[in-house]
Scaffold this motif. Structure first.
Motif, PDB file in Angstrom:
ATOM      1  N   CYS A 191       0.847  -1.189   0.000  1.00 39.71           N
ATOM      2  CA  CYS A 191       0.000   0.000   0.000  1.00 39.71           C
ATOM      3  C   CYS A 191       0.881   1.236   0.000  1.00 39.71           C
ATOM      4  CB  CYS A 191      -0.922   0.008   1.218  1.00 39.71           C
ATOM      5  SG  CYS A 191      -0.082   0.202   2.800  1.00 39.71           S
ATOM      6  N   VAL A 192       0.248   2.385  -0.207  1.00 41.43           N
ATOM      7  CA  VAL A 192       0.912   3.674  -0.068  1.00 41.43           C
ATOM      8  C   VAL A 192       0.191   4.420   1.035  1.00 41.43           C
ATOM      9  CG1 VAL A 192       1.468   5.866  -1.172  1.00 41.43           C
ATOM     10  CG2 VAL A 192       1.597   3.747  -2.491  1.00 41.43           C
ATOM     11  N   VAL A 193       0.935   4.852   2.043  1.00 41.81           N
ATOM     12  CA  VAL A 193       0.366   5.617   3.147  1.00 41.81           C
ATOM     13  C   VAL A 193       0.309   7.073   2.700  1.00 41.81           C
ATOM     14  CG1 VAL A 193       0.579   6.217   5.585  1.00 41.81           C
ATOM     15  CG2 VAL A 193       1.391   3.988   4.775  1.00 41.81           C
ATOM     16  N   ARG A 194      -0.900   7.649   2.667  1.00 47.72           N
ATOM     17  CA  ARG A 194      -1.097   9.015   2.173  1.00 47.72           C
ATOM     18  C   ARG A 194      -1.167  10.047   3.285  1.00 47.72           C
ATOM     19  NH1 ARG A 194      -1.216   9.207  -3.453  1.00 47.72           N
ATOM     20  NH2 ARG A 194      -1.251  11.376  -2.885  1.00 47.72           N
ATOM     21  N   ASN A 195      -1.735   9.671   4.438  1.00 42.89           N
ATOM     22  CA  ASN A 195      -1.670  10.537   5.608  1.00 42.89           C
ATOM     23  C   ASN A 195      -1.675   9.681   6.849  1.00 42.89           C
ATOM     24  OD1 ASN A 195      -4.440  10.235   6.503  1.00 42.89           O
ATOM     25  ND2 ASN A 195      -5.040  11.667   4.904  1.00 42.89           N
ATOM     26  N   LEU A 196      -1.220  10.285   7.954  1.00 40.01           N
ATOM     27  CA  LEU A 196      -0.933   9.500   9.146  1.00 40.01           C
ATOM     28  C   LEU A 196      -1.121  10.351  10.391  1.00 40.01           C
ATOM     29  CD1 LEU A 196       0.374   6.729   9.985  1.00 40.01           C
ATOM     30  CD2 LEU A 196       2.585   7.860   9.757  1.00 40.01           C
ATOM     31  N   SER A 197      -1.663   9.747  11.437  1.00 36.94           N
ATOM     32  CA  SER A 197      -1.763  10.394  12.749  1.00 36.94           C
ATOM     33  C   SER A 197      -1.503   9.341  13.814  1.00 36.94           C
ATOM     34  CB  SER A 197      -3.148  11.015  12.955  1.00 36.94           C
ATOM     35  OG  SER A 197      -4.102  10.021  13.268  1.00 36.94           O
ATOM     36  N   SER A 198      -1.605   9.738  15.059  1.00 41.56           N
ATOM     37  CA  SER A 198      -1.398   8.770  16.133  1.00 41.56           C
ATOM     38  C   SER A 198      -2.559   7.792  16.248  1.00 41.56           C
ATOM     39  CB  SER A 198      -1.207   9.502  17.457  1.00 41.56           C
ATOM     40  OG  SER A 198      -2.355  10.260  17.759  1.00 41.56           O
ATOM     41  N   SER A 199      -3.703   8.113  15.616  1.00 42.23           N
ATOM     42  CA  SER A 199      -4.871   7.237  15.742  1.00 42.23           C
ATOM     43  C   SER A 199      -5.274   6.513  14.460  1.00 42.23           C
ATOM     44  CB  SER A 199      -6.068   8.035  16.263  1.00 42.23           C
ATOM     45  OG  SER A 199      -6.420   9.029  15.327  1.00 42.23           O
ATOM     46  N   GLY A 200      -4.688   6.878  13.314  1.00 38.72           N
ATOM     47  CA  GLY A 200      -5.079   6.219  12.077  1.00 38.72           C
ATOM     48  C   GLY A 200      -4.322   6.716  10.868  1.00 38.72           C
ATOM     49  N   ALA A 201      -4.756   6.240   9.691  1.00 34.32           N
ATOM     50  CA  ALA A 201      -4.075   6.580   8.446  1.00 34.32           C
ATOM     51  C   ALA A 201      -5.024   6.431   7.264  1.00 34.32           C
ATOM     52  CB  ALA A 201      -2.873   5.664   8.244  1.00 34.32           C
ATOM     53  N   SER A 202      -4.627   7.023   6.155  1.00 35.30           N
ATOM     54  CA  SER A 202      -5.309   6.833   4.879  1.00 35.30           C
ATOM     55  C   SER A 202      -4.334   6.116   3.958  1.00 35.30           C
ATOM     56  CB  SER A 202      -5.715   8.187   4.289  1.00 35.30           C
ATOM     57  OG  SER A 202      -6.286   8.011   3.013  1.00 35.30           O
TER      58      SER A 202
END
Length: 84
Positions: free
Chosen positions: A27-38
């Motif tokens: 996959c490609v991670v497009r956005n990220l936070s401490s609680s989840g990702a797109s």
């Protein structure tokens, strides 16, 4: 569009892997936070209700679950027990 996330996400463009019993999907991670990702994925077909997201370059590994799906993009929430 109204932002519904409780934790802001930062834009990234990183290669990742979704691992689960019986398979792996790139996959490609497009956005990220401490609680989840797109994530951008070729197809969500065959994904179980929970899996591991790994970003090798960052030594990042979290158990997660899908919270929304579109054609080639998926939003995931990280399980609290694996957030570090």
């Amino acid at each position: 569009m109204i932002e519904k996330r409780t934790v802001p996400r930062r834009r990234v463009f990183k290669s990742g892997t979704l691992a689960f019993s019986g398979g792996r999907i790139n996959c490609v991670v497009r956005n990220l936070s401490s609680s989840g990702a797109s994530l951008d994925i070729a197809s969500p077909f065959g994904l179980p209700p929970s899996f591991m997201l790994t970003i090798e370059t960052d030594r990042f590994k979290r158990r997660c679950r899908p919270v929304w799906l579109s054609e080639n993009r998926m939003g995931v929430a990280f399980d609290e027990s694996t957030v570090r």
